[in-house]
Each structure stands twice: as C-alpha cells, then as structure tokens.
Design a protein around this motif. Structure first.
Motif, PDB file in Angstrom:
ATOM      1  N   VAL A   1      53.209  41.635 -14.055  1.00 38.85           N
ATOM      2  CA  VAL A   1      51.921  41.976 -13.597  1.00 38.85           C
ATOM      3  C   VAL A   1      50.702  41.274 -13.861  1.00 38.85           C
ATOM      4  CG1 VAL A   1      50.222  43.777 -13.235  1.00 38.85           C
ATOM      5  CG2 VAL A   1      52.435  44.419 -13.258  1.00 38.85           C
ATOM      6  N   THR A   2      50.105  40.599 -12.813  1.00 39.81           N
ATOM      7  CA  THR A   2      48.878  39.642 -13.413  1.00 39.81           C
ATOM      8  C   THR A   2      47.602  40.429 -13.018  1.00 39.81           C
ATOM      9  OG1 THR A   2      48.701  38.462 -11.395  1.00 39.81           O
ATOM     10  CG2 THR A   2      50.302  37.554 -13.197  1.00 39.81           C
TER      11      THR A   2
ATOM     12  N   ARG B   1      41.322  44.163 -23.082  1.00 38.17           N
ATOM     13  CA  ARG B   1      41.906  45.305 -22.767  1.00 38.17           C
ATOM     14  C   ARG B   1      43.224  45.297 -21.789  1.00 38.17           C
ATOM     15  NH1 ARG B   1      36.738  48.826 -21.045  1.00 38.17           N
ATOM     16  NH2 ARG B   1      38.080  50.653 -20.800  1.00 38.17           N
ATOM     17  N   LEU B   2      42.879  44.252 -20.890  1.00 38.42           N
ATOM     18  CA  LEU B   2      44.133  44.143 -19.838  1.00 38.42           C
ATOM     19  C   LEU B   2      45.350  43.590 -20.635  1.00 38.42           C
ATOM     20  CD1 LEU B   2      42.173  42.316 -17.088  1.00 38.42           C
ATOM     21  CD2 LEU B   2      43.429  44.661 -16.663  1.00 38.42           C
TER      22      LEU B   2
ATOM     23  N   ALA C   1      49.064  39.646 -19.320  1.00 36.64           N
ATOM     24  CA  ALA C   1      48.665  38.793 -20.382  1.00 36.64           C
ATOM     25  C   ALA C   1      48.340  37.328 -19.321  1.00 36.64           C
ATOM     26  CB  ALA C   1      49.497  38.096 -21.422  1.00 36.64           C
ATOM     27  N   ASP C   2      48.494  37.360 -18.115  1.00 37.69           N
ATOM     28  CA  ASP C   2      48.188  36.323 -17.273  1.00 37.69           C
ATOM     29  C   ASP C   2      46.712  36.564 -16.476  1.00 37.69           C
ATOM     30  OD1 ASP C   2      50.307  34.908 -17.845  1.00 37.69           O
ATOM     31  OD2 ASP C   2      51.441  35.001 -16.223  1.00 37.69           O
ATOM     32  N   ILE C   3      45.687  36.295 -16.778  1.00 33.52           N
ATOM     33  CA  ILE C   3      44.570  36.808 -16.111  1.00 33.52           C
ATOM     34  C   ILE C   3      43.678  35.674 -15.550  1.00 33.52           C
ATOM     35  CG2 ILE C   3      42.331  37.680 -16.829  1.00 33.52           C
ATOM     36  CD1 ILE C   3      43.714  39.001 -18.892  1.00 33.52           C
ATOM     37  N   THR C   4      43.522  35.930 -14.211  1.00 36.09           N
ATOM     38  CA  THR C   4      42.609  34.871 -13.439  1.00 36.09           C
ATOM     39  C   THR C   4      41.305  35.284 -13.435  1.00 36.09           C
ATOM     40  OG1 THR C   4      44.410  34.712 -11.880  1.00 36.09           O
ATOM     41  CG2 THR C   4      42.190  33.985 -11.177  1.00 36.09           C
TER      42      THR C   4
ATOM     43  N   ARG D   1      46.780  33.979 -20.954  1.00 37.20           N
ATOM     44  CA  ARG D   1      46.942  32.646 -20.256  1.00 37.20           C
ATOM     45  C   ARG D   1      46.004  32.735 -19.023  1.00 37.20           C
ATOM     46  NH1 ARG D   1      52.147  34.039 -21.474  1.00 37.20           N
ATOM     47  NH2 ARG D   1      52.316  35.242 -19.713  1.00 37.20           N
ATOM     48  N   VAL D   2      44.943  31.916 -19.268  1.00 41.29           N
ATOM     49  CA  VAL D   2      43.934  31.836 -18.147  1.00 41.29           C
ATOM     50  C   VAL D   2      44.147  30.947 -17.075  1.00 41.29           C
ATOM     51  CG1 VAL D   2      41.283  31.308 -17.747  1.00 41.29           C
ATOM     52  CG2 VAL D   2      42.185  32.666 -19.973  1.00 41.29           C
TER      53      VAL D   2
END
Ligand code: ZN
Length: 314
Positions: free
Chosen positions: A142-143, A169-170, A176-179, A207-208
């Motif tokens: 899940v991202t 929080r996410l 851990a993969d966040i846009t 990971r942005v």
C-alpha cells in the motif's frame, strides 16, 4: 551550480494519466481506449503505472469498469499497475482485479480533506487500517499520496512539519512509500528542496515520490529541484493531462514526455523511449478530443534526435 556528479543515474517515473489524468477529463473514454493508453505506456518502457481508481462509477464515470480495464491490459513483468482505492470496498475490488499495489490518499490540510472526502484527516487515517490489513493478507503493498502537501487552496502554505507528522503516522501503519502532491501547482523549487531534505533528515525510512501540477509554470523546475535534493521518484502524466476540465491546456500534471526529455538531456535514465511514448500522446489527444498541454509534444519532439551525449536513453 551543479554538475553531472550531482545527478542520479536513474529516475523512476510513474505515469498517472490513466487515473489522475483521465479522471479530470470531461469526456469519458471507452474501456478499450483506456486499455490502449495503458498498453502504450507499458510498451514505451514506463515502469510504474497508475492504472485506475476503484471508486463508485456514480461519482466518477471516467473510472467505471475498472475491473475490465485491469483484466484487459497487457501486463509486462516488472511493471507495477497501481489502483487508487478510496475505501475498503474499493480495496476489495482492486485486490480481486489483481492490482499490484493499492494507493490511498488524504490531504495535508483539514479543510481540503473535508471538502474532498467529507472526513477529517484522522478519520481518513483510521480508514486506512482496514485497507492495509486487507492488502497485507494478499501481500500487496500500500502506498499513500498526501495531496496539497505544498499548499492548500483553503489554508495556504502547508508547513513542512505538518506534512512530516502525517507521513510518519502513515509509515507507522506500514505505508513507507509516500507521494507528496502539489495538487494545485503552488510549489516552488526552494520549497521542494527543503521538503526533500526535511524528509531525508527526519524520516529517512520513508521513500518519497513527488507529484507536481503546472498551474503556475513551476512543475519542471520543481522536478529538477527535487532531483538535485536527492529524490529519484516522480509522478507525471502523459500529455500533461489532469488539469481543470474547464481550462484545457492549463494546469495539468507535469507531462511525462517533458520530464523524460529534461532528464534524458541531463544524462539521467528513465527506461522510457521518448519517441515511442509520444505516439501515445498523439493517440491520447485524439481520444480526449482537445490539445494536450505537453510542451515537447507541441514542439514536435527533440531538436536533434541522436548524436549528443545524454540524448539517447538506452
Ligand atoms: Zn496530479
């Protein structure tokens, strides 16, 4: 000043045209055309594709029959086909349709989140627990995308610490993969560099990815600022579609071909074949029925097709 040594060898591009892009189009494309668009992207070497959204067709007729789209696309091994899911019901449908990854979304500001999904940010986060548990059961990642991360049309500039807190929080939920999305196109290059550095320093486990809209002409400059700050993951849309349906040609996502052209000219690989992907732009423009904002497409492609260092991707 910077030189080649400051640049990465490879940047990963995720194309969001089939979801973020088409969702904003007034014309509803047929399933066949949506499949053709995704197949074009796959054939052009795009490694990561936002294929559809599993939202109710009542709300978004543009994304109806997402199951059929997912079933008919030609999947290439190694390419991830991502589905946006607004709720557990959408997650269930996306998992049944064999999405490679689920994407959830929330806003960095309370007002935008409430206007967008009629929930507080905490309520949105609460809903992600169930989605994460469902995805874990199927071993599907899940991202998340934090929209309005650089500025909100209702609350203005969003402070870096607020975006960081939300991302942390996410991450604690296993995402851990966040846009970080510049949804309304207000970010500037310095702000982008500060955001990337803020994450590297305070949340290196995240990971942005960066997602820019070009409402004010800063999207490509923001991409370069992101690259120089150390980010190697970006979301762009073929043709630059995804802006307001009422002002075609303005304010869409950063165009994939514009991003790839700029990166390639600087000697950075993306794995994407520029000439091939622009055949997709031609198809897309015909399918949606109005000119796309892509600058490279309007310019007719590269000036010199071969012979200059960095001009050829592979
Ligand atoms: Zn977008």
């Amino acid at each position: 000043m910077f030189d080649r040594a400051d640049l990465p060898e490879y940047v990963q591009i995720k194309d969001v045209a089939p979801r973020d892009g088409l969702q904003a189009e007034p014309k509803v494309l047929s399933v066949g055309d949506r499949v053709r668009l995704i197949d074009h992207l796959t054939a052009s070497g795009v490694p990561y594709i936002e294929a559809s959204s599993f939202v109710s067709p009542k709300w978004l007729p543009q994304m109806a029959a997402a199951e059929e789209v997912m079933a008919r696309i030609e999947r290439k091994p190694g390419v991830a086909y991502v589905a946006l899911v607004p709720n557990p019901r959408g997650a269930e449908r996306a998992l049944d349709a064999k999405a490679d990854e689920l994407m959830v979304f929330l806003s960095a500001s309370e007002t935008h989140n409430y206007k967008n999904v009629h929930m507080s940010v905490s309520e949105s986060l609460g809903g992600f627990h169930e989605i994460c548990a469902m995805a874990r059961g199927e071993a599907v990642p899940v991202t998340a995308v934090i929209v309005t991360a650089f500025g909100c049309p209702y609350e203005g500039r969003v402070p870096l610490h607020a975006v960081l807190d939300l991302a942390i929080r996410l991450e604690s939920m296993g995402i851990a993969d966040i846009t970080l999305g510049d949804t309304v196109g207000v970010a500037n290059p310095l702000q982008v560099a500060e955001m990337v550095h803020g994450f590297t320093l305070n949340a290196p486990m995240i990971r942005v990815s960066l997602h820019f809209h070009d409402n004010r002409g800063t999207a490509l400059a923001n991409l370069v600022a992101g690259v120089l700050a150390g980010c190697t993951r970006f979301e762009t849309a073929l043709g630059g579609i995804g802006g307001s349906p009422f002002s075609p040609g303005a304010g869409g996502n950063l165009a994939t071909e514009d991003a790839v052209y700029c990166l390639q000219e600087m000697g950075i690989k993306t794995g994407i074949d520029l000439d091939r992907i622009m055949e997709g732009t031609r198809f897309l423009e015909t399918a949606i029925g109005h000119p796309v904002p892509s600058r490279l497409y309007r310019a007719g492609g590269r000036m010199v097709p071969t012979g200059i260092p960095g001009a050829v991707d592979e």
